[in-house]
Design a protein around this motif. Structure first.
Motif, PDB file in Angstrom:
ATOM      1  N   MET A   1      38.495  32.624  60.392  1.00  0.00           N
ATOM      2  CA  MET A   1      37.952  33.757  59.644  1.00  0.00           C
ATOM      3  C   MET A   1      38.068  33.462  58.142  1.00  0.00           C
ATOM      4  SD  MET A   1      38.855  37.742  60.285  1.00  0.00           S
ATOM      5  CE  MET A   1      37.791  39.007  59.681  1.00  0.00           C
ATOM      6  N   LYS A   2      37.004  33.752  57.403  1.00  0.00           N
ATOM      7  CA  LYS A   2      36.957  33.397  55.986  1.00  0.00           C
ATOM      8  C   LYS A   2      36.556  34.612  55.158  1.00  0.00           C
ATOM      9  CE  LYS A   2      35.155  29.729  53.017  1.00  0.00           C
ATOM     10  NZ  LYS A   2      34.247  28.573  52.936  1.00  0.00           N
ATOM     11  N   LEU A   3      37.262  34.791  54.013  1.00  0.00           N
ATOM     12  CA  LEU A   3      36.942  35.904  53.132  1.00  0.00           C
ATOM     13  C   LEU A   3      35.588  35.705  52.475  1.00  0.00           C
ATOM     14  CD1 LEU A   3      40.308  36.610  51.266  1.00  0.00           C
ATOM     15  CD2 LEU A   3      39.163  38.086  52.914  1.00  0.00           C
ATOM     16  N   ARG A   4      34.889  36.844  52.255  1.00  0.00           N
ATOM     17  CA  ARG A   4      33.599  36.776  51.575  1.00  0.00           C
ATOM     18  C   ARG A   4      33.799  36.382  50.112  1.00  0.00           C
ATOM     19  NH1 ARG A   4      33.140  42.035  52.907  1.00  0.00           N
ATOM     20  NH2 ARG A   4      32.476  42.493  50.755  1.00  0.00           N
ATOM     21  N   LYS A   5      32.883  35.558  49.614  1.00  0.00           N
ATOM     22  CA  LYS A   5      32.949  35.085  48.233  1.00  0.00           C
ATOM     23  C   LYS A   5      32.857  36.240  47.243  1.00  0.00           C
ATOM     24  CE  LYS A   5      32.817  31.833  45.041  1.00  0.00           C
ATOM     25  NZ  LYS A   5      33.968  30.958  44.745  1.00  0.00           N
ATOM     26  N   ASP A   6      31.980  37.219  47.539  1.00  0.00           N
ATOM     27  CA  ASP A   6      31.803  38.336  46.611  1.00  0.00           C
ATOM     28  C   ASP A   6      33.058  39.203  46.505  1.00  0.00           C
ATOM     29  OD1 ASP A   6      31.304  39.180  49.294  1.00  0.00           O
ATOM     30  OD2 ASP A   6      30.440  41.034  48.513  1.00  0.00           O
ATOM     31  N   LEU A   7      33.825  39.279  47.610  1.00  0.00           N
ATOM     32  CA  LEU A   7      35.068  40.054  47.593  1.00  0.00           C
ATOM     33  C   LEU A   7      36.106  39.384  46.686  1.00  0.00           C
ATOM     34  CD1 LEU A   7      36.778  42.383  48.729  1.00  0.00           C
ATOM     35  CD2 LEU A   7      37.450  40.869  50.602  1.00  0.00           C
ATOM     36  N   ILE A   8      36.189  38.062  46.792  1.00  0.00           N
ATOM     37  CA  ILE A   8      37.116  37.304  45.936  1.00  0.00           C
ATOM     38  C   ILE A   8      36.740  37.479  44.467  1.00  0.00           C
ATOM     39  CG2 ILE A   8      37.970  35.000  45.358  1.00  0.00           C
ATOM     40  CD1 ILE A   8      37.414  34.199  48.278  1.00  0.00           C
ATOM     41  N   VAL A  11      37.745  40.992  43.166  1.00  0.00           N
ATOM     42  CA  VAL A  11      39.181  41.109  42.882  1.00  0.00           C
ATOM     43  C   VAL A  11      39.547  40.311  41.625  1.00  0.00           C
ATOM     44  CG1 VAL A  11      41.501  40.580  43.733  1.00  0.00           C
ATOM     45  CG2 VAL A  11      39.778  41.512  45.298  1.00  0.00           C
ATOM     46  N   GLN A  12      38.964  39.126  41.475  1.00  0.00           N
ATOM     47  CA  GLN A  12      39.224  38.320  40.281  1.00  0.00           C
ATOM     48  C   GLN A  12      38.772  39.037  39.012  1.00  0.00           C
ATOM     49  OE1 GLN A  12      37.118  34.745  41.421  1.00  0.00           O
ATOM     50  NE2 GLN A  12      39.012  33.681  42.020  1.00  0.00           N
ATOM     51  N   ALA A  13      37.644  39.738  39.095  1.00  0.00           N
ATOM     52  CA  ALA A  13      37.137  40.482  37.944  1.00  0.00           C
ATOM     53  C   ALA A  13      38.083  41.608  37.561  1.00  0.00           C
ATOM     54  CB  ALA A  13      35.750  41.041  38.248  1.00  0.00           C
ATOM     55  N   ILE A  14      38.642  42.289  38.575  1.00  0.00           N
ATOM     56  CA  ILE A  14      39.603  43.371  38.316  1.00  0.00           C
ATOM     57  C   ILE A  14      40.850  42.831  37.626  1.00  0.00           C
ATOM     58  CG2 ILE A  14      41.151  45.046  39.415  1.00  0.00           C
ATOM     59  CD1 ILE A  14      38.979  45.359  41.604  1.00  0.00           C
ATOM     60  N   GLU A  17      40.031  41.800  33.984  1.00  0.00           N
ATOM     61  CA  GLU A  17      39.869  42.976  33.129  1.00  0.00           C
ATOM     62  C   GLU A  17      41.221  43.590  32.774  1.00  0.00           C
ATOM     63  OE1 GLU A  17      37.544  47.312  33.062  1.00  0.00           O
ATOM     64  OE2 GLU A  17      37.432  46.010  34.829  1.00  0.00           O
ATOM     65  N   ALA A  18      42.110  43.681  33.780  1.00  0.00           N
ATOM     66  CA  ALA A  18      43.437  44.248  33.546  1.00  0.00           C
ATOM     67  C   ALA A  18      44.253  43.379  32.593  1.00  0.00           C
ATOM     68  CB  ALA A  18      44.179  44.413  34.873  1.00  0.00           C
ATOM     69  N   GLN A  19      44.155  42.064  32.772  1.00  0.00           N
ATOM     70  CA  GLN A  19      44.879  41.144  31.888  1.00  0.00           C
ATOM     71  C   GLN A  19      44.390  41.269  30.450  1.00  0.00           C
ATOM     72  OE1 GLN A  19      44.129  37.417  33.922  1.00  0.00           O
ATOM     73  NE2 GLN A  19      46.130  37.436  34.933  1.00  0.00           N
ATOM     74  N   LEU A  20      43.057  41.378  30.282  1.00  0.00           N
ATOM     75  CA  LEU A  20      42.489  41.516  28.947  1.00  0.00           C
ATOM     76  C   LEU A  20      42.946  42.814  28.285  1.00  0.00           C
ATOM     77  CD1 LEU A  20      40.599  40.372  26.797  1.00  0.00           C
ATOM     78  CD2 LEU A  20      38.701  41.543  27.934  1.00  0.00           C
ATOM     79  N   LYS A  21      42.948  43.907  29.060  1.00  0.00           N
ATOM     80  CA  LYS A  21      43.409  45.190  28.519  1.00  0.00           C
ATOM     81  C   LYS A  21      44.881  45.126  28.136  1.00  0.00           C
ATOM     82  CE  LYS A  21      40.146  48.335  30.793  1.00  0.00           C
ATOM     83  NZ  LYS A  21      39.983  49.427  31.792  1.00  0.00           N
ATOM     84  N   ALA A  22      45.674  44.424  28.952  1.00  0.00           N
ATOM     85  CA  ALA A  22      47.104  44.295  28.659  1.00  0.00           C
ATOM     86  C   ALA A  22      47.325  43.522  27.360  1.00  0.00           C
ATOM     87  CB  ALA A  22      47.813  43.603  29.816  1.00  0.00           C
TER      88      ALA A  22
END
Length: 336
Positions: A1-8, A11-14, A17-22
């Motif tokens: 079973m393999k995770l969808r690329k768009d899901l990864i 999550v990476q975008a989130i 974004e959080a790191q940049l805000k921090a």
């Protein structure tokens, strides 16, 4: 079973974004800390202003206490910067959360209030990094825009209080292209300059000004069996018009103006939509005879602009000399 690329990717975008805000949050807290220190120093200095040399004694004494414990951030020089920071920006609510300390240290060096307000507005509107802000100041963007407009209009457009209605409101003369890394002493072809502009397209669009989007390079135009090629095509959403740029690595001739006028006419007749404004043509050249340009073009011309480019940052004296020339031209027109 393999995770969808768009899901990864989601999550990476989130995370990003959080790191940049921090990071921005930490940067702004540092800015606030420096401002508060500057406020304390300034107010204490005012309390003891009747004592000669008290300000210098105060900062020197503070640095002697703080630097061994906290490092060079609290040196005599840095504490002077903090005091100047508070003096320049005395209202804490006016501080911009997107500005780092490097932004503010650059802005503090500007003495003229209108000039500083202009760069603040432009930096906010265009989301300039500290390096981009410094580059625009070093290239005297404010002074170059003053050559075709008055200070209040330039500031109003930077703040979005006034929309540009004339191409000269946002197109600069001269344009400064030092980021192309071309030696001014060397010979090079128009295609070399064009290729370098494409390589440094982001910087070139920043230099062009607000609202520009790249459309095409060497755009082919077919006219009754003959092919012509436009060097660069942009679109400006503020002016709502196509912007055609022709590059000339020599002094401008009337034939060059005629060629660009043909391209502008073509775009007006075959590319422009009814809701769009007339096409703008820019001749980017190393040198030009302003009188020749004026005589070649119709008196009511508002769409063909000849702009010199230079491959190095101008000195303040060069800009003052250019401003003086523009003022003399205006005086002569009024007298005639």
């Amino acid at each position: 079973m393999k995770l969808r690329k768009d899901l990864i990717l989601q999550v990476q975008a989130i995370i990003s974004e959080a790191q940049l805000k921090a990071i921005r949050s930490v940067d702004f807290e540092r800015v606030l800390m420096y401002w508060k220190i500057g406020k304390v120093i300034f107010e204490e200095e005012q309390e003891g202003q009747e004592r000669a040399g008290y300000g210098e004694f105060l900062i020197m004494s503070l640095s002697t206490e703080l630097e061994p414990q906290y490092g060079k951030t609290y040196s005599y020089r840095q504490l002077n910067w903090f005091r100047q920071f508070y003096r320049t920006f005395p209202i804490v609510n006016a501080l911009r959360s997107q500005f780092s300390w490097t932004h503010y240290r650059t802005l503090i060096r500007i003495d003229n209030q209108d000039k500083r307000d202009f760069y603040i507005a432009e930096a906010v509107k265009n989301n300039w990094a500290a390096r981009q802000l410094e580059r625009q100041i070093n290239s005297q963007l404010y002074e170059r825009l003053l050559m075709s407009n008055d200070a209040q209009s330039v500031l109003a457009m930077a703040r979005n209080e006034k929309q540009p209605t004339d191409p000269k409101d946002i197109i600069k003369d001269p344009m400064v292209l030092e980021f192309l890394d071309l030696k001014r002493e060397s010979d090079y072809y128009e295609r070399d300059l064009e290729s370098s502009i494409i390589t440094h397209l982001h910087d070139f669009i920043l230099e062009l000004g607000n609202g520009f989007a790249f459309m095409a390079r060497q755009k082919r135009i077919h006219i009754d069996g003959d092919d012509y090629f436009v060097d660069l095509v942009f679109y400006n959403r503020l002016l709502q018009s196509f912007v055609i740029i022709e590059i000339k690595t020599n002094k401008l001739t009337h034939q060059d103006i005629g060629q660009l006028q043909m391209y502008v006419n073509y775009y007006d007749r075959y590319e422009k939509q009814d809701f769009e404004n007339p096409t703008i043509g820019i001749l980017l050249c190393t040198d030009k005879n302003d009188a020749m340009v004026k005589i070649t073009l119709p008196e009511n011309n508002r769409t063909i602009i000849a702009s010199k480019y230079q491959l190095y940052l101008p000195t303040e004296q060069q800009l003052l000399d250019e401003l003086k020339k523009e003022i003399e031209k205006l005086d002569n027109r009024e007298k005639s």
